[in-house]
Motif scaffolding. Structure first.
Motif, PDB file in Angstrom:
ATOM      1  N   GLY A  47      -1.391  10.556   9.224  1.00 18.63           N
ATOM      2  CA  GLY A  47      -0.584   9.533   8.573  1.00 18.63           C
ATOM      3  C   GLY A  47      -1.361   8.767   7.513  1.00 18.63           C
ATOM      4  O   GLY A  47      -0.815   7.918   6.827  1.00 18.63           O
ATOM      5  N   GLU A  48      -2.642   9.079   7.380  1.00 14.90           N
ATOM      6  CA  GLU A  48      -3.472   8.421   6.357  1.00 14.90           C
ATOM      7  C   GLU A  48      -3.358   9.109   5.003  1.00 14.90           C
ATOM      8  O   GLU A  48      -3.679   8.537   3.978  1.00 14.90           O
ATOM      9  CB  GLU A  48      -4.936   8.361   6.802  1.00 14.90           C
ATOM     10  CG  GLU A  48      -5.176   7.383   7.935  1.00 14.90           C
ATOM     11  CD  GLU A  48      -4.758   5.960   7.578  1.00 14.90           C
ATOM     12  OE1 GLU A  48      -5.145   5.472   6.501  1.00 14.90           O
ATOM     13  OE2 GLU A  48      -4.028   5.344   8.372  1.00 14.90           O
TER      14      GLU A  48
ATOM     15  N   PRO B 132       7.149   3.999   5.167  1.00 15.37           N
ATOM     16  CA  PRO B 132       7.092   5.347   4.611  1.00 15.37           C
ATOM     17  C   PRO B 132       8.299   6.191   5.031  1.00 15.37           C
ATOM     18  O   PRO B 132       9.081   5.798   5.885  1.00 15.37           O
ATOM     19  CB  PRO B 132       5.822   5.909   5.228  1.00 15.37           C
ATOM     20  CG  PRO B 132       5.754   5.281   6.576  1.00 15.37           C
ATOM     21  CD  PRO B 132       6.302   3.877   6.359  1.00 15.37           C
TER      22      PRO B 132
ATOM     23  N   ARG C 222       0.849  -1.191   0.000  1.00 12.94           N
ATOM     24  CA  ARG C 222       0.000   0.000   0.000  1.00 12.94           C
ATOM     25  C   ARG C 222       0.879   1.234   0.000  1.00 12.94           C
ATOM     26  O   ARG C 222       2.043   1.176   0.374  1.00 12.94           O
ATOM     27  CB  ARG C 222      -0.882   0.029   1.248  1.00 12.94           C
ATOM     28  CG  ARG C 222      -1.869  -1.118   1.367  1.00 12.94           C
ATOM     29  CD  ARG C 222      -2.646  -1.055   2.665  1.00 12.94           C
ATOM     30  NE  ARG C 222      -1.738  -1.213   3.798  1.00 12.94           N
ATOM     31  CZ  ARG C 222      -1.696  -0.427   4.849  1.00 12.94           C
ATOM     32  NH1 ARG C 222      -2.540   0.566   4.970  1.00 12.94           N
ATOM     33  NH2 ARG C 222      -0.832  -0.625   5.812  1.00 12.94           N
TER      34      ARG C 222
ATOM     35  N   GLY D 217       0.923   3.490   2.049  1.00  7.03           N
ATOM     36  CA  GLY D 217       1.361   3.734   3.423  1.00  7.03           C
ATOM     37  C   GLY D 217       2.663   3.063   3.801  1.00  7.03           C
ATOM     38  O   GLY D 217       3.307   3.465   4.766  1.00  7.03           O
ATOM     39  N   ASN D 218       3.081   2.036   3.057  1.00  7.37           N
ATOM     40  CA  ASN D 218       4.378   1.424   3.336  1.00  7.37           C
ATOM     41  C   ASN D 218       5.293   1.432   2.109  1.00  7.37           C
ATOM     42  O   ASN D 218       6.204   0.639   1.991  1.00  7.37           O
ATOM     43  CB  ASN D 218       4.233   0.021   3.929  1.00  7.37           C
ATOM     44  CG  ASN D 218       3.511  -0.941   3.024  1.00  7.37           C
ATOM     45  OD1 ASN D 218       3.294  -0.662   1.854  1.00  7.37           O
ATOM     46  ND2 ASN D 218       3.142  -2.086   3.558  1.00  7.37           N
TER      47      ASN D 218
ATOM     48  N   SER E 288      -3.519   8.538  -0.552  1.00  4.33           N
ATOM     49  CA  SER E 288      -4.048   7.819   0.597  1.00  4.33           C
ATOM     50  C   SER E 288      -3.135   6.651   0.969  1.00  4.33           C
ATOM     51  O   SER E 288      -2.685   5.903   0.091  1.00  4.33           O
ATOM     52  CB  SER E 288      -5.441   7.280   0.265  1.00  4.33           C
ATOM     53  OG  SER E 288      -5.844   6.328   1.227  1.00  4.33           O
ATOM     54  N   ALA E 289      -2.896   6.475   2.249  1.00  5.35           N
ATOM     55  CA  ALA E 289      -2.075   5.365   2.725  1.00  5.35           C
ATOM     56  C   ALA E 289      -2.673   4.017   2.347  1.00  5.35           C
ATOM     57  O   ALA E 289      -1.959   3.028   2.232  1.00  5.35           O
ATOM     58  CB  ALA E 289      -1.910   5.456   4.240  1.00  5.35           C
ATOM     59  N   GLN E 290      -3.978   3.960   2.126  1.00  6.41           N
ATOM     60  CA  GLN E 290      -4.668   2.700   1.856  1.00  6.41           C
ATOM     61  C   GLN E 290      -4.609   2.279   0.387  1.00  6.41           C
ATOM     62  O   GLN E 290      -4.928   1.152   0.058  1.00  6.41           O
ATOM     63  CB  GLN E 290      -6.126   2.792   2.298  1.00  6.41           C
ATOM     64  CG  GLN E 290      -6.299   3.101   3.774  1.00  6.41           C
ATOM     65  CD  GLN E 290      -5.573   2.104   4.675  1.00  6.41           C
ATOM     66  OE1 GLN E 290      -5.679   0.904   4.480  1.00  6.41           O
ATOM     67  NE2 GLN E 290      -4.822   2.606   5.634  1.00  6.41           N
TER      68      GLN E 290
ATOM     69  N   PHE F 274       6.290   7.295  -0.037  1.00  6.74           N
ATOM     70  CA  PHE F 274       5.204   7.881   0.759  1.00  6.74           C
ATOM     71  C   PHE F 274       5.794   8.709   1.895  1.00  6.74           C
ATOM     72  O   PHE F 274       6.375   8.181   2.839  1.00  6.74           O
ATOM     73  CB  PHE F 274       4.316   6.766   1.305  1.00  6.74           C
ATOM     74  CG  PHE F 274       3.037   7.228   1.948  1.00  6.74           C
ATOM     75  CD1 PHE F 274       1.994   7.710   1.187  1.00  6.74           C
ATOM     76  CD2 PHE F 274       2.867   7.131   3.319  1.00  6.74           C
ATOM     77  CE1 PHE F 274       0.794   8.102   1.780  1.00  6.74           C
ATOM     78  CE2 PHE F 274       1.677   7.517   3.917  1.00  6.74           C
ATOM     79  CZ  PHE F 274       0.637   8.001   3.145  1.00  6.74           C
TER      80      PHE F 274
END
Length: 115
Positions: free
Chosen positions: A85-86, A111, A63, A65-66, A98-100, A70
């Protein structure tokens, strides 16, 4: 002779504008233009959707987010106006993401949390 004209939103210091290719560790205290200009952010996000398949992640291990691009460092959270953090800034594709979600340029190792 070269003439360069830059258009920046009110309140943004053109001398601090982030240009493509500047390493993260050289960005201290400057906000990327896409975090300040919704139109540029939308244009860059649309490119990410069309060319890099930015959208919902099917694999939770891959994602935004990782992702190594990011950026959710403290100064970037200030630029984004979001400390959850989102929402982060994609250093590679130059937009708020978006982190998702995920895209085809996802890379392991993120990130970015410090500069």
């Amino acid at each position: 002779m070269k003439i360069e004209i830059k258009i920046v939103p009110d309140g943004l210091d053109p001398a601090k504008e982030i240009m493509d290719g500047i390493p993260v560790d050289k960005m201290q205290d400057a906000c990327p233009i896409a975090t300040q200009d919704p139109q540029i952010n939308d244009e860059n996000r649309n490119i990410a959707i069309a060319e890099y398949k930015y959208g919902p992640a099917s694999n939770p291990d891959e994602r935004c987010g990782n992702c190594s691009a990011f950026n959710i460092s403290d100064y970037m959270k200030d630029c984004l106006g979001d400390d959850s953090g989102e929402i982060g800034y994609c250093q590679l594709l130059k937009f708020m993401c978006s982190a998702q979600n995920v895209c085809s340029s996802w890379a392991e190792g993120g990130p970015i949390t410090a500069v």
